[in-house]
Write a protein that holds these residues in place. Structure first.
Motif: not given
Length: 327
Positions: A258-271
């Motif tokens: 998940i990235n927010k505006r300006d490609r700022v990283f939010v988090k990774d979610i694993s399946v």
């Protein structure tokens, strides 16, 4: 249904992947294998500890203890064996691409509905947990309003017959492009207003690489590429007004970024941890059969037909033809 007994038709590498999956799956078992030679079927049965081996497809279909026929032959051979199974009231899970063309697909779906026998396309990505995870993230507004989807799937496959030969329904579209198209359709089911495309063909007339652009009625745009002659990044991106979701592998997602505006990283979610990823389609079939359904909600037959018709239109434009198209 305590234990769904699966009969696999075809003993190639896809069948082996299914056998690996079923070996470790609770509630579903690999009960029988059929090949066009008893020697190949028996070797498969010995390797994967399958109780029953048959030297013809008809013998497996006639086995009263087979609960689900899994059609794992090349897609050029799906039609005849699926029709025979349905005529014998055997539920079927049919590997992608579902059939060679829309005409075959429509006929098989019609037969399933007339006889009220379960039928499903085994496009494994439709059944995986990542689908609902991504849909939930979109529904929760994590990326705002989705506007653009991109997806690529490419493998350097050399001169494999199933890619090069028209009689085997060769080309990248039915083998790989179907995944990219389904990736888009899983997250945007709005009607398509316009479709534009191009491809590069082999000396045998099959599409080796293709690029397709879709415009949807809801204002979405999608661009997808598939290739059987290069190593793709295989990434899918859903871009919205407030951010984007990056799926690491559209053919078997393991991580959603998940990235927010300006490609700022939010988090990774694993399946969730998986056996192979094939298990979800078999479990979906088991649940649907237990509920008396004749198709799975994860991949409705109308969606299968919609995509088959779309692929026919693409091949017609490209001049990619199979012998089955002339029947």
């Amino acid at each position: 249904m305590e234990n769904l007994r699966v009969g696999i038709i075809g003993a190639g590498w896809i069948a082996e992947k299914a056998a690996i999956t079923l070996k470790d799956l609770n509630g579903v078992m690999c009960y029988a294998i059929a090949s066009r030679s008893i020697e190949k079927a028996q070797a498969f049965a010995d390797k994967w500890n399958v109780p029953h081996a048959y030297g013809s497809y008809s013998e497996l279909i006639a086995d009263k203890d087979v609960d689900l026929v899994y059609v794992a032959t090349p897609h050029s051979h799906h039609y005849d064996v699926t029709r025979e199974a349905l005529e014998n009231d055997k539920p079927c899970l049919v590997e992608k691409a579902f059939m060679a063309n829309y005409r075959q697909a429509a006929d098989i779906v019609k037969l399933s509905r007339e006889r009220k026998v379960f039928l499903a396309e085994a496009i494994w990505t439709r059944y995986q947990p990542a689908v609902q995870m991504v849909r939930q993230l979109i529904s929760d507004g994590r990326i705002g309003t989705p506007r653009l989807i991109t997806a690529t799937l490419g493998y350097s496959m050399g001169n494999k017959p199933r890619i090069m030969r028209p009689d085997l329904c060769g080309g990248a579209l039915l083998d790989l492009g179907v995944y990219a198209i389904n990736f888009v359709r899983m997250f945007c089911d709005s009607p398509i207003e316009r479709m534009e495309s191009q491809c590069v063909k082999s000396d045998t007339g099959m599409d080796l690489s293709n690029a397709i652009s879709f415009s949807f009625e809801n204002g979405m745009l999608a661009n997808v590429q598939s290739s059987a002659c290069c190593v793709g990044d295989n990434i899918g991106v859903i871009a919205g007004t407030e951010g984007n979701l990056i799926i690491d592998n559209i053919n078997n997602p393991q991580r959603i970024r998940i990235n927010k505006r300006d490609r700022v990283f939010v988090k990774d979610i694993s399946v969730p941890k998986q056996i192979t990823g094939y298990e979800y389609e078999f479990l979906a079939c088991k649940k649907a059969l237990e509920e008396g359904l004749i198709e799975p909600p994860q991949m409705p037959l109308e969606e299968t037909l919609y995509i088959m018709k779309m692929m026919d239109e693409l091949r017609l434009k490209w001049g990619v033809r199979y012998p089955m198209d002339e029947e």
